[in-house]
Design an enzyme around this catalytic site. Structure first.
Site, PDB file in Angstrom:
ATOM      1  CB  THR A  82     -14.104 -12.376  -0.525  1.00 34.49           C
ATOM      2  OG1 THR A  82     -14.261 -10.960  -0.373  1.00 34.49           O
ATOM      3  CG2 THR A  82     -14.570 -13.085   0.750  1.00 34.49           C
ATOM      4  CD1 TRP A  88     -10.594  -1.114  -2.983  1.00 36.31           C
ATOM      5  CD2 TRP A  88     -10.179   1.054  -3.388  1.00 36.31           C
ATOM      6  NE1 TRP A  88     -10.382  -0.494  -1.783  1.00 36.31           N
ATOM      7  CE2 TRP A  88     -10.113   0.833  -1.990  1.00 36.31           C
ATOM      8  CE3 TRP A  88      -9.953   2.337  -3.873  1.00 36.31           C
ATOM      9  CZ2 TRP A  88      -9.831   1.853  -1.065  1.00 36.31           C
ATOM     10  CZ3 TRP A  88      -9.677   3.358  -2.962  1.00 36.31           C
ATOM     11  CH2 TRP A  88      -9.617   3.114  -1.591  1.00 36.31           C
ATOM     12  NE  ARG A 118     -12.662   0.059   1.679  1.00 35.66           N
ATOM     13  CZ  ARG A 118     -13.192  -0.482   2.756  1.00 35.66           C
ATOM     14  NH1 ARG A 118     -14.455  -0.313   3.066  1.00 35.66           N
ATOM     15  NH2 ARG A 118     -12.455  -1.245   3.565  1.00 35.66           N
ATOM     16  CB  SER A 171     -19.127 -12.393   6.265  1.00 35.42           C
ATOM     17  OG  SER A 171     -19.269 -13.495   5.416  1.00 35.42           O
ATOM     18  CG  ASP A 191      -8.155  -3.285  -1.986  1.00 34.54           C
ATOM     19  OD1 ASP A 191      -8.593  -4.263  -2.619  1.00 34.54           O
ATOM     20  OD2 ASP A 191      -8.462  -3.066  -0.812  1.00 34.54           O
ATOM     21  N   GLY A 227     -10.279 -16.857  -7.387  1.00 35.13           N
ATOM     22  CA  GLY A 227     -10.656 -15.620  -6.701  1.00 35.13           C
ATOM     23  C   GLY A 227     -11.210 -15.944  -5.318  1.00 35.13           C
ATOM     24  CG  ASP A 247      -2.199  -0.880   0.843  1.00 32.39           C
ATOM     25  OD1 ASP A 247      -2.582  -0.940  -0.349  1.00 32.39           O
ATOM     26  OD2 ASP A 247      -2.744  -1.501   1.764  1.00 32.39           O
TER      27      ASP A 247
HETATM   28  N1  GLY Z   1      -7.422  -1.280   0.893  1.00 29.97           N
HETATM   29  C1  GLY Z   1      -8.082  -1.869   1.989  1.00 29.97           C
HETATM   30  C2  GLY Z   1      -9.493  -1.495   2.108  1.00 29.97           C
HETATM   31  O1  GLY Z   1     -10.086  -0.914   1.200  1.00 29.97           O
HETATM   32  O2  GLY Z   1     -10.073  -1.789   3.158  1.00 29.97           O
END
Ligand code: GLY
Length: 391
Positions: free
Chosen positions: A224, A240, A236, A355, A164, A222, A104
């Protein structure tokens, strides 16, 4: 669920409302400087108020970005001084490797140090952002052609990218521009190609994370991390995808990214509830008690406004108006209206929701989060003038 026709019936935010919302947000940022100059707000608020934290996690750059946005709006020297103090902290962080063993670097260094370099010419900021870009480069895997998000490099249980990360790529494009070195750009292009080939499903929803085989680089599956289940669309993550594809187009001008943008944006808009504030995962819709994630709408607003710059007039108008509809919803339902309510800007975000199908515990549920605040203010600035991006 929404239809395109029904979405067009929602009101757009007016110029006067944008001006009012922006002036209020900027005044709240100034008010909060007293607590967050030598310290940072934590990733999410607790009962609407952020506690102080050190410069850790992936989230502190957003607050510094708010300071720079407010500085651009006002020219206030107190904001500049605070931004410079925070830039020093970001230099210290990368030099001393404080919580930087992850991907990040863009979220941390674009809104803090790239912004500072652009606005003030700070050489410290430039150097810190370049060090962060180099750190990110160390996480690229030739086998699979992607940047590993988290964990020990090469570890089987973390050999994956996450959606992200598309927002970490602009730091590399910036590094390529300022140094003239192609390698940053080449790796960013490779990562974007891999991500787009794997994370978008046939129905235009997206996977949050995607695993690869460490021995062969072959895409595996894939999964999650923060969504409701592997096959669902984490709101979110989808946002992104919207902003990430717009940024990929900004730097690479590949027309295929416009297609990606249109698909992931259509999915996001089609799955909005009646008040246009997304549930944290698109498995949920009107009538559900699950929490919202306002930050995903703020991110989508910025992505649509970025992509509108490159589209023909009719499409640009469509996405700009959609962004204005979402912004009106944020202003009416989520914006902090007074400092006594909160020391953030945008209520009703969700950092992570527990979850049975994800590894998360509840965190920052129905709270402000720093990225929601930042993208809300960025969106307001974008709606008020032609803004030079920090990304
Ligand atoms: N990049 C981590 C989040 O969106 O929580």
């Amino acid at each position: 669920m929404q239809t395109k026709e029904h979405l067009l019936t929602y009101k757009t935010i007016s110029e006067e409302q944008v001006a009012e919302a922006k002036a209020l947000a900027v005044s709240l940022v100034k008010e909060n400087l007293k607590d967050f100059t030598c310290k940072f707000p934590d990733s999410n608020s607790r009962n609407q108020f952020y506690p102080q934290t050190e410069n850790v996690e992936w989230t502190t750059g957003f607050w510094t970005g708010e300071i720079w946005l407010a500085y651009e709006e006002t020219g206030d020297e107190a904001l500049k001084k605070a931004g410079e103090i925070q830039v020093d902290s970001f230099m210290d962080r990368i030099v001393n490797r404080v919580d930087v063993d992850h991907h990040d670097m863009g979220f941390l260094y674009s809104p803090s140090c790239v912004a500072a370099y652009q606005l003030t010419g700070s050489q410290t900021a430039k150097e810190a952002a370049l060090k962060a870009a180099d750190n990110l480069m160390g996480r690229f895997h030739e086998k699979g052609q992607f940047f590993q998000a988290w964990g020990t490099l090469g570890a089987h249980d973390n050999y994956r990218l996450i959606i992200d990360c598309l927002l970490n790529m602009p730091l590399l494009f910036w590094a390529s521009e300022v140094t003239g070195k192609e390698a940053y750009r080449e790796k960013a292009l490779a990562h974007i190609t891999t991500a787009m080939q794997n994370i978008i499903r046939p129905d235009c929803s997206t996977y949050h994370t995607y695993f690869f085989d460490p021995e062969t680089g072959v895409p595996l599956r894939g999964v999650t991390h923060q969504g409701n289940r592997d096959g669902s669309a984490w709101a979110r993550g989808q946002a992104w995808g919207i902003y990430g594809s717009a940024m990929a187009y900004r730097y690479l001008k590949n027309p295929e990214y416009i297609e990606v943008f249109e698909k992931v944006t259509a999915y996001f808009l089609d799955h909005l509830p009646k008040d246009l504030i997304p549930y944290w995962d698109f498995d949920f819709d009107d009538g559900s008690d699950e929490p919202r994630d306002s930050s995903s709408a703020a991110i989508a607003v910025c992505g649509m406004l970025e992509m509108a710059k490159y589209l023909p007039e009719d499409k640009a108008a469509y996405y700009t108006d959609m962004a204005k509809r979402l912004m009106l919803a944020l202003w009416e339902h989520c914006a902090v209206k007074a400092a006594k309510e909160s020391n953030g800007l945008l209520l009703h975000g969700t950092y992570a929701r527990d979850s049975v199908n994800n590894p998360c515990n509840d965190r920052g549920v129905d709270e402000c989060n720093t990225w929601g605040d930042y993208y809300y203010l960025e969106g307001l600035v974008r709606l008020s003038r032609d803004w030079k991006t920090y990304w």
